[in-house]
Design a protein around this motif. Structure first.
Motif, PDB file in Angstrom:
ATOM      1  N   ASP A 291       0.919  -0.938   0.148  1.00 37.65           N
ATOM      2  CA  ASP A 291      -0.023  -0.051  -0.014  1.00 37.65           C
ATOM      3  C   ASP A 291       0.996   1.330  -0.013  1.00 37.65           C
ATOM      4  O   ASP A 291       1.903   1.403   0.692  1.00 37.65           O
ATOM      5  CB  ASP A 291      -0.515   0.271   1.424  1.00 37.65           C
ATOM      6  CG  ASP A 291      -2.324  -1.307   1.180  1.00 37.65           C
ATOM      7  OD1 ASP A 291      -1.978  -1.598   2.225  1.00 37.65           O
ATOM      8  OD2 ASP A 291      -2.479  -1.552   0.291  1.00 37.65           O
ATOM      9  N   TYR A 327      -2.460   3.516   9.804  1.00 39.76           N
ATOM     10  CA  TYR A 327      -2.052   2.139   8.726  1.00 39.76           C
ATOM     11  C   TYR A 327      -2.163   1.435  10.028  1.00 39.76           C
ATOM     12  O   TYR A 327      -2.648   0.688   9.321  1.00 39.76           O
ATOM     13  CB  TYR A 327      -0.993   2.521   7.763  1.00 39.76           C
ATOM     14  CG  TYR A 327      -0.555   0.970   7.384  1.00 39.76           C
ATOM     15  CD1 TYR A 327      -0.571   0.265   7.275  1.00 39.76           C
ATOM     16  CD2 TYR A 327      -1.334   1.114   5.771  1.00 39.76           C
ATOM     17  CE1 TYR A 327      -0.527  -1.075   6.473  1.00 39.76           C
ATOM     18  CE2 TYR A 327      -1.960   0.553   4.566  1.00 39.76           C
ATOM     19  CZ  TYR A 327      -1.343  -0.398   5.617  1.00 39.76           C
ATOM     20  OH  TYR A 327      -1.298  -1.968   4.551  1.00 39.76           O
ATOM     21  N   ARG A 332      -5.158   0.977   6.629  1.00 40.28           N
ATOM     22  CA  ARG A 332      -5.367   1.898   5.510  1.00 40.28           C
ATOM     23  C   ARG A 332      -4.953   3.102   5.372  1.00 40.28           C
ATOM     24  O   ARG A 332      -4.593   3.777   6.914  1.00 40.28           O
ATOM     25  CB  ARG A 332      -6.343   1.978   4.860  1.00 40.28           C
ATOM     26  CG  ARG A 332      -7.485   2.582   5.249  1.00 40.28           C
ATOM     27  CD  ARG A 332      -8.782   2.408   4.748  1.00 40.28           C
ATOM     28  NE  ARG A 332      -9.045   2.883   3.305  1.00 40.28           N
ATOM     29  CZ  ARG A 332      -9.088   3.825   2.410  1.00 40.28           C
ATOM     30  NH1 ARG A 332      -8.912   4.906   3.482  1.00 40.28           N
ATOM     31  NH2 ARG A 332      -9.749   3.621   1.673  1.00 40.28           N
ATOM     32  N   PHE A 333      -4.538   3.679   4.352  1.00 38.15           N
ATOM     33  CA  PHE A 333      -3.592   5.060   4.357  1.00 38.15           C
ATOM     34  C   PHE A 333      -4.901   5.940   4.368  1.00 38.15           C
ATOM     35  O   PHE A 333      -6.186   5.890   3.716  1.00 38.15           O
ATOM     36  CB  PHE A 333      -2.841   5.221   3.380  1.00 38.15           C
ATOM     37  CG  PHE A 333      -1.650   4.697   3.431  1.00 38.15           C
ATOM     38  CD1 PHE A 333      -0.528   3.639   2.791  1.00 38.15           C
ATOM     39  CD2 PHE A 333      -0.755   4.876   4.770  1.00 38.15           C
ATOM     40  CE1 PHE A 333       0.282   3.450   2.782  1.00 38.15           C
ATOM     41  CE2 PHE A 333       0.703   4.998   5.231  1.00 38.15           C
ATOM     42  CZ  PHE A 333       1.226   3.681   4.759  1.00 38.15           C
TER      43      PHE A 333
END
Ligand SMILES: CC/C=C\C/C=C\C/C=C\C/C=C\C/C=C\C/C=C/CCC(=O)SCCNC(=O)CCNC(=O)[C@H](O)C(C)(C)COP(=O)(O)OP(=O)(O)OC[C@H]1O[C@@H](n2cnc3c(N)ncnc32)[C@H](O)[C@@H]1OP(=O)(O)O
Ligand SMILES: CCCCCCCCCCCCCCCCCC(=O)OC[C@@H](O)COP(=O)(O)O
Length: 416
Positions: A291, A327, A332-333
Motif C-alpha cells: 500500500d 495505517y 489503510r492510508f
C-alpha cells in the motif's frame, strides 16, 4: 516464513536463483554456442574450448549483460547526440528493470495499491518529480519500479543511491548509463559530485522521477535507537516508524532541480498484515500486498533557505510517521484509492527474453552434460553453481540483515 540467511546450496530458493541465472546466463553461452560451432561433432577439445571461452568470459551475465553491452555501444553516440543516447539508454534500462517488475507483478502476483487524490493522479508521469519514500523494506525498489512502470517513467527513473550499488552486476552497471546519482554517504566527499550529477539532469529529455530515501539506510531497531538519540539532542520529536531523515541530500536536490522538477511526491509505503517482503520470497512466488500513500507537493511551496528546507523535511517525516500510525490502527492510508492498472509490457518483455534465450541454454547444457567427458560435466556444474552463488550474492544486496553499518553510530558523537 523467515528465510534462513544461508540456504543449503540445493534448496528451492537457490533453484530459483539458478533458474533465473540461467535466463541471465544464456546470452554468453548462446554466443559461445554459435561461435564455438558446438553443433559440430563433439569431442574433448571442443568442450574444453567452449568451457575455457566461458571461463575467460566468466562474468555474472544474463540478458542483462547483453543490454549492458548494448549500453556500452551507445558511448560513441554521446558526444554526437547526447539526447538520443539518453533516450536509447532509457529503453535499454527499461528492458532490465521491467523484468523485476514482471517478477513482482506477474510471477509473485503482488498487489500494489495507491492511495492518492484524483487531481494529483492526473499529473503523475506527466511531470518531473522528486519522490521521498520511506526505507523500511527489502523490496522498496521493486515496489517503486512498479509504480514507475504504471506511470510510464520506469526507464528514466533516477535515485540517490549508495556508491556500493554501482558494483552490482547488471543493475549497478545499467545505472551508470542512466546517469544515476551515486553517493558515498560522506557529505564532504559527496557535496561536489552529487551537485554536479544533479545539474547534469537539468536537460534530461525524458520525464523522470528522482527517488530519495532520506533516512539514508534501511530501518533497523538498532539504527532507530541511535537515530532517536540524535533527535533528542537536536530537540526534534521522536519518530516511531522512521529513522531521522538526513537533510543535506534532499536540500541540494531541491536546490539543483528547482525549475526542472515541479513537485515532490511524498510517498509512504507499507505492507498489509505486517508482511515483511523479501526478494527471495518474490522469486519463490510469494504474494505480498503493498500500500502506497502519495501526496503531491508543489516544489515552490518548499523553502529555498537550507535550514528552513531541513526543518520542512523533518516536519514531513513527522507527518509520514502519523500516516504509518494511522495505517497500523486502521490497515489503510487516508484518502481515496486511485489504482493505476498493471501494464502488460513488462510481462511481454520478460517472455521475449525467456523465449529467445532459454532454448539455446537448455540445448547447450544438455550437450555439455551428455558430452561423455567427466571433466566437461564437472566444469559445467561448477560454472552453474558459481553463477547461482553470484546471483544469490546479488539478492543478498537487498537483505536488511546484511545491511551496511551506516547509521549505526551518531556521526556527531564521532566527530566530537
Ligand atoms: C505516484 C507514485 C509515486 C512514487 C512511487 C515510488 C517510487 C518511485 C520512484 C523512483 C524509482 C524507484 C526505484 C529506484 C530504483 C532503485 C532504488 C534504489 C535504492 C537504493 C537507495 C540507496 O542507496 S539509499 C542510501 C543512499 N542515499 C542516501 O543516503 C540519501 C539520504 N542521505 C543524504 O541525503 C545525506 O545527507 C548524504 C548521503 C547526502 C550525506 O550523508 P552524510 O551522513 O555524510 O551527512 P549528513 O549531513 O546527512 O549526516 C550528518 C547529519 O546527520 C545527523 N546524524 C548523525 N548521525 C545520525 C544518525 N545515526 N541518525 C540520524 N541522523 C544522524 C547529524 O547530526 C548531522 O545532522 P545536521 O543537522 O548537521 O545535518
Ligand atoms: C526475471 C529475471 C530477474 C532475475 C532476478 C535475479 C536477482 C537479481 C537481484 C538484483 C538486486 C539488485 C538490488 C539493487 C537495489 C537494492 C536497493 C537497496 O535496497 O539498497 C539498500 C540501500 O538503499 C541502503 O543500504 P543499507 O545502508 O540499508 O545497507
Amino acid at each position: 516464513m523467515h528465510y534462513m540467511h544461508f540456504n543449503p546450496i540445493f534448496s528451492r530458493d537457490n533453484f530459483h536463483a539458478l533458474y533465473l541465472s540461467a535466463e541471465w546466463l544464456c546470452p554468453i553461452i548462446f554466443l559461445a554456442y554459435i561461435s564455438q560451432g558446438i553443433h559440430a561433432p563433439y569431442d574433448e577439445t571442443d568442450a574444453l574450448l567452449l568451457l575455457t571461452a566461458q571461463r575467460k568470459k566468466k562474468v555474472e551475465t544474463g540478458n542483462g549483460i547483453i543490454i549492458n553491452l548494448l549500453q556500452l555501444c551507445t558511448l560513441p553516440l554521446w558526444p554526437i547526440n547526447k539526447q538520443l543516447a539518453r533516450k536509447i539508454n532509457c529503453r535499454l534500462g527499461y528492458s532490465i528493470s521491467s523484468q523485476l517488475v514482471a517478477l513482482l507483478e506477474w510471477w509473485s502476483g503482488t498487489e500494489c495499491t495507491l492511495y492518492t487524490d484524483p487531481e494529483s493522479y492526473k499529473l503523475y508521469g506527466k511531470e518531473n518529480a522528486i519522490v521521498v519514500l520511506n526505507h523500511n523494506f527489502e523490496i522498496d525498489f521493486m515496489t517503486g519500479w512498479t509504480f514507475c512502470e504504471r506511470f510510464g517513467v520506469l526507464g528514466s527513473s533516477k535515485v540517490l543511491a549508495k556508491k556500493e550499488l554501482s558494483f552490482v552486476p547488471v543493475i549497478g552497471w545499467m545505472w551508470y548509463f542512466l546517469e544515476i546519482v551515486f553517493c558515498k554517504r560522506k557529505w564532504e566527499e559527496d557535496r561536489k559530485t552529487v551537485v554536479q550529477s544533479l545539474r547534469n539532469l537539468q536537460d534530461y529529455p525524458e520525464k523522470f522521477w528522482f527517488l530519495l530515501h532520506c533516512e539514508g539506510t534501511r530501518f533497523t531497531e538498532k539504527k532507530h535507537k541511535i537515530s532517536m538519540e540524535v533527535a533528542e539532542k537536536k530537540g526534534l520529536p521522536k519518530l516511531k516508524y522512521h529513522l531521522l531523515p538526513r537533510t543535506k541530500g534532499f536540500c541540494v536536490t531541491v536546490q539543483n532541480l528547482r525549475g526542472t522538477v515541479t513537485a515532490v511526491y511524498d510517498s509512504t509505503l507499507n505492507f498489509r498484515n505486517n508482511e515483511m517482503p523479501t526478494l527471495l520470497g518474490v522469486l519463490n512466488g510469494k504474494k505480498y500486498h503493498a500500500d502506497l500513500y502519495v501526496r503531491r507537493i508543489p516544489l515552490d511551496t518548499i523553502p529555498e533557505d537550507e535550514s528552513e528546507c531541513a526543518a520542512w523535511l523533518h516536519k514531513l517525516y513527522q507527518e509520514k510517521d502519523e500516516f504509518q500510525e494511522h495505517y497500523r490502527q486502521t490497515g489503510r492510508f487516508p484518502g481515496p484509492i486511485t489504482n493505476p492498472p498493471r501494464q502488460l509490457w513488462a510481462l511481454l518483455n520478460w517472455l521475449f527474453w525467456v523465449c529467445l534465450l532459454v532454448y539455446p541454454l537448455c540445448m547447450l547444457l544438455l550437450q555439455l552434460l551428455l558430452s561423455g567427458s567427466t571433466f566437461t560435466v564437472v566444469c559445467t556444474f561448477v560454472f552453474c553453481l558459481a553463477v547461482s552463488v553470484g546471483i544469490r550474492w546479488m539478492i543478498g544486496q537487498t537483505e536488511i540483515d546484511k545491511s551496511s553499518n551506516y547509521g549505526n553510530k551518531d556521526m556527531q558523537m564521532n566527530n566530537n
